[in-house]
Write a protein that holds these residues in place. Sequence first.
Motif, PDB file in Angstrom:
ATOM      1  N   HIS A   1      -9.728 -26.812 -39.103  1.00  0.00           N
ATOM      2  CA  HIS A   1      -8.646 -26.247 -39.833  1.00  0.00           C
ATOM      3  C   HIS A   1      -9.707 -25.594 -40.704  1.00  0.00           C
ATOM      4  O   HIS A   1      -9.365 -24.516 -41.627  1.00  0.00           O
ATOM      5  CB  HIS A   1      -7.464 -27.051 -40.785  1.00  0.00           C
ATOM      6  CG  HIS A   1      -6.678 -27.511 -39.681  1.00  0.00           C
ATOM      7  ND1 HIS A   1      -6.245 -26.326 -38.685  1.00  0.00           N
ATOM      8  CD2 HIS A   1      -6.215 -28.167 -38.704  1.00  0.00           C
ATOM      9  CE1 HIS A   1      -4.558 -26.663 -38.030  1.00  0.00           C
ATOM     10  NE2 HIS A   1      -5.487 -27.828 -38.274  1.00  0.00           N
ATOM     11  N   GLY A   2     -10.911 -26.527 -41.698  1.00  0.00           N
ATOM     12  CA  GLY A   2     -11.405 -26.050 -42.924  1.00  0.00           C
ATOM     13  C   GLY A   2     -12.726 -25.127 -41.802  1.00  0.00           C
ATOM     14  O   GLY A   2     -12.386 -23.732 -43.358  1.00  0.00           O
ATOM     15  N   GLU A   3     -12.840 -24.429 -41.682  1.00  0.00           N
ATOM     16  CA  GLU A   3     -13.317 -23.038 -41.402  1.00  0.00           C
ATOM     17  C   GLU A   3     -12.408 -22.023 -41.116  1.00  0.00           C
ATOM     18  O   GLU A   3     -12.643 -20.378 -39.888  1.00  0.00           O
ATOM     19  CB  GLU A   3     -14.247 -22.881 -39.796  1.00  0.00           C
ATOM     20  CG  GLU A   3     -14.984 -24.413 -39.987  1.00  0.00           C
ATOM     21  CD  GLU A   3     -15.572 -24.873 -38.953  1.00  0.00           C
ATOM     22  OE1 GLU A   3     -17.156 -25.079 -38.724  1.00  0.00           O
ATOM     23  OE2 GLU A   3     -14.706 -25.735 -37.466  1.00  0.00           O
ATOM     24  N   ALA A   4     -10.868 -21.991 -41.707  1.00  0.00           N
ATOM     25  CA  ALA A   4     -10.595 -20.978 -40.690  1.00  0.00           C
ATOM     26  C   ALA A   4     -10.790 -19.179 -41.546  1.00  0.00           C
ATOM     27  O   ALA A   4     -11.091 -18.715 -41.065  1.00  0.00           O
ATOM     28  CB  ALA A   4      -8.948 -21.007 -41.446  1.00  0.00           C
ATOM     29  N   ASP A   5     -11.209 -19.461 -42.595  1.00  0.00           N
ATOM     30  CA  ASP A   5     -12.216 -18.206 -43.751  1.00  0.00           C
ATOM     31  C   ASP A   5     -13.343 -17.755 -42.943  1.00  0.00           C
ATOM     32  O   ASP A   5     -13.321 -16.482 -42.407  1.00  0.00           O
ATOM     33  CB  ASP A   5     -12.476 -18.391 -45.001  1.00  0.00           C
ATOM     34  CG  ASP A   5     -11.588 -18.582 -45.298  1.00  0.00           C
ATOM     35  OD1 ASP A   5      -9.987 -18.254 -45.342  1.00  0.00           O
ATOM     36  OD2 ASP A   5     -11.510 -19.197 -47.103  1.00  0.00           O
ATOM     37  N   SER A   6     -14.817 -18.260 -42.028  1.00  0.00           N
ATOM     38  CA  SER A   6     -15.359 -18.127 -41.367  1.00  0.00           C
ATOM     39  C   SER A   6     -14.810 -17.861 -39.894  1.00  0.00           C
ATOM     40  O   SER A   6     -15.560 -16.375 -39.170  1.00  0.00           O
ATOM     41  CB  SER A   6     -15.946 -19.631 -40.704  1.00  0.00           C
ATOM     42  OG  SER A   6     -16.575 -19.789 -42.296  1.00  0.00           O
ATOM     43  N   LEU A   7     -14.057 -18.370 -39.535  1.00  0.00           N
ATOM     44  CA  LEU A   7     -13.160 -17.806 -38.343  1.00  0.00           C
ATOM     45  C   LEU A   7     -12.889 -16.085 -38.239  1.00  0.00           C
ATOM     46  O   LEU A   7     -12.705 -15.295 -37.491  1.00  0.00           O
ATOM     47  CB  LEU A   7     -12.319 -17.953 -37.372  1.00  0.00           C
ATOM     48  CG  LEU A   7     -11.680 -18.130 -36.573  1.00  0.00           C
ATOM     49  CD1 LEU A   7     -12.580 -18.001 -35.084  1.00  0.00           C
ATOM     50  CD2 LEU A   7     -10.592 -18.790 -35.701  1.00  0.00           C
ATOM     51  N   LYS A   8     -11.879 -16.244 -39.212  1.00  0.00           N
ATOM     52  CA  LYS A   8     -11.376 -14.545 -40.311  1.00  0.00           C
ATOM     53  C   LYS A   8     -12.295 -13.404 -39.977  1.00  0.00           C
ATOM     54  O   LYS A   8     -12.026 -12.225 -39.155  1.00  0.00           O
ATOM     55  CB  LYS A   8     -10.428 -14.867 -41.116  1.00  0.00           C
ATOM     56  CG  LYS A   8     -10.004 -13.521 -41.585  1.00  0.00           C
ATOM     57  CD  LYS A   8      -8.663 -14.115 -42.424  1.00  0.00           C
ATOM     58  CE  LYS A   8      -7.990 -12.516 -42.736  1.00  0.00           C
ATOM     59  NZ  LYS A   8      -7.136 -12.305 -44.275  1.00  0.00           N
TER      60      LYS A   8
ATOM     61  N   PRO B   1      -3.606 -27.729 -41.443  1.00  0.00           N
ATOM     62  CA  PRO B   1      -4.478 -26.961 -42.594  1.00  0.00           C
ATOM     63  C   PRO B   1      -5.308 -26.804 -43.387  1.00  0.00           C
ATOM     64  O   PRO B   1      -3.723 -28.053 -44.669  1.00  0.00           O
ATOM     65  CB  PRO B   1      -3.680 -25.891 -41.759  1.00  0.00           C
ATOM     66  CG  PRO B   1      -2.670 -26.074 -40.629  1.00  0.00           C
ATOM     67  CD  PRO B   1      -2.780 -27.936 -40.410  1.00  0.00           C
ATOM     68  N   SER B   2      -5.468 -26.752 -44.903  1.00  0.00           N
ATOM     69  CA  SER B   2      -5.038 -26.643 -46.250  1.00  0.00           C
ATOM     70  C   SER B   2      -4.245 -25.749 -46.747  1.00  0.00           C
ATOM     71  O   SER B   2      -4.120 -24.245 -46.257  1.00  0.00           O
ATOM     72  CB  SER B   2      -7.006 -26.095 -46.425  1.00  0.00           C
ATOM     73  OG  SER B   2      -6.754 -25.647 -48.449  1.00  0.00           O
ATOM     74  N   SER B   3      -3.615 -26.194 -47.365  1.00  0.00           N
ATOM     75  CA  SER B   3      -2.486 -25.105 -48.253  1.00  0.00           C
ATOM     76  C   SER B   3      -3.530 -24.248 -49.383  1.00  0.00           C
ATOM     77  O   SER B   3      -2.230 -23.389 -49.399  1.00  0.00           O
ATOM     78  CB  SER B   3      -1.650 -26.038 -48.838  1.00  0.00           C
ATOM     79  OG  SER B   3      -2.196 -27.650 -50.350  1.00  0.00           O
ATOM     80  N   GLY B   4      -4.673 -25.300 -49.797  1.00  0.00           N
ATOM     81  CA  GLY B   4      -4.653 -24.070 -50.813  1.00  0.00           C
ATOM     82  C   GLY B   4      -4.480 -24.083 -51.768  1.00  0.00           C
ATOM     83  O   GLY B   4      -5.111 -23.687 -53.122  1.00  0.00           O
ATOM     84  N   ASP B   5      -3.985 -25.097 -52.332  1.00  0.00           N
ATOM     85  CA  ASP B   5      -3.218 -25.723 -53.929  1.00  0.00           C
ATOM     86  C   ASP B   5      -4.345 -26.959 -54.254  1.00  0.00           C
ATOM     87  O   ASP B   5      -5.097 -28.059 -53.315  1.00  0.00           O
ATOM     88  CB  ASP B   5      -1.730 -26.759 -53.758  1.00  0.00           C
ATOM     89  CG  ASP B   5      -0.378 -25.388 -52.947  1.00  0.00           C
ATOM     90  OD1 ASP B   5      -1.382 -24.092 -53.582  1.00  0.00           O
ATOM     91  OD2 ASP B   5      -0.107 -25.992 -52.318  1.00  0.00           O
TER      92      ASP B   5
END
Length: 429
Positions: free
Chosen positions: A359-366, A390-394
């Motif tokens: 889940h922590g690699e969501a930005d890399s995948l995007k 998944p990280s909530s970003g908070d």
Amino acid sequence: MQLPLLAHIMKFSDLNLCAEILSKLPSKLIVATDIQRLAIPQILAGKDLLALAQTGSGKTYAFGLPLLQSNINGNSDSGEVKALVLVPTRELALQVGEALESVSDSTGIIVLCGGVDKEEQVKTLQQARLQLKPQLVVATPGRLLDLLREQQLSLESVKQLVLDEADRLMEMGFWPDLERILEFIPSKRQTMLFSATLAPELNEKALGLLRAPVKVEAHAANSVVTDISESLYLVNKGDKARALIALIQKNQWSQVLVFINAKDDADKLAKRLVKAGINAAALHGDKEQLDRQQTLADFKALKLPVLVTTDLLSRGIHVDALPVVINLDLPNSAPVYVHRIGRTARAGDKGLAISLVCHGEADSLKAIQQLTERELKLEALEGFEVTDKPSSGDSKRAPRDKKANRRSQSKRSAKDFAPKQAAKKPRRT
């Protein structure tokens, strides 16, 4: 000027290459690849070139054969350096040098890279000058710049310059050295840039090095070879190594190239694979050069079935019929994904690329999806249930941190912050 890609077959014998080169080409090479067919005539015509082509498409011969031909036709009887090829890694420098050395006797091929004794390289340069052959140098920027500063070689006679994996050479890690090297080369020269990927911000740098260039695209920029089958599995971050072991043991591949982001993690993973009964080794930039060369040679010779590496091997390195590439980590840079998986499905072969994604690699995948303009779907991996969230970003502080903050605010002087002394216990006799 940009040349269109015309889908038709052209043999090497149709490309105006001389008899010496044609006679030394491997017997299986009869038909030129798209990038060879597009680039070779333009280079022979003296044009500056920006060439974009997928990994494994034959870029080395696309620039190397016309460079050799120019030296052969030049009839130079001096030992001066006439052509320079810059590459980002030692492994790629050695591979390019070996490939070009096999197709010409009339040109001296010199490879200059770090990890090799500098004095030995100086002796090689001196001997080359005595041979009175025109020289073609393949080099990594750092070692070349060292030798230039020490006045061990001259680039004043260079007429042709190639940047292989040009996008990497124009990134900040290499760009300052590259700018200094250009000061040693005549401005009146033919310059060629070859790459599989080129970000828009790097495109401006590229065009700044070229004069009225011809742009050729054998494939769309940043595209992935169609013969690569991609699978992306969502797994817990802590399960990645275990999932890798399970995949290798289940499929029994003859060769697996595993990419990981950190050098220390590469060593740890290789040890874990060996402990699981898998013959594996790590290769990265902190290894001694001789060890790096031997490890890569063992992998290519199928003596070592699993090789764990950093992005040291993501660019240009060719392994015959490599069946599988696995990303244990997604790369931090999206173009690197294209280069990594391009180690398989080379020269018309088919290949498999697997990525273990948390889940922590969501930005890399995007970022990879945006660069390649494709949707990459995550699948479940049998036997590996995903329990990470998944990280909530908070970025909420833990309750104890809030309490600690309130305690700090209630203190009024430096003495209040002094640690409390524990009560003295009576000494036992």
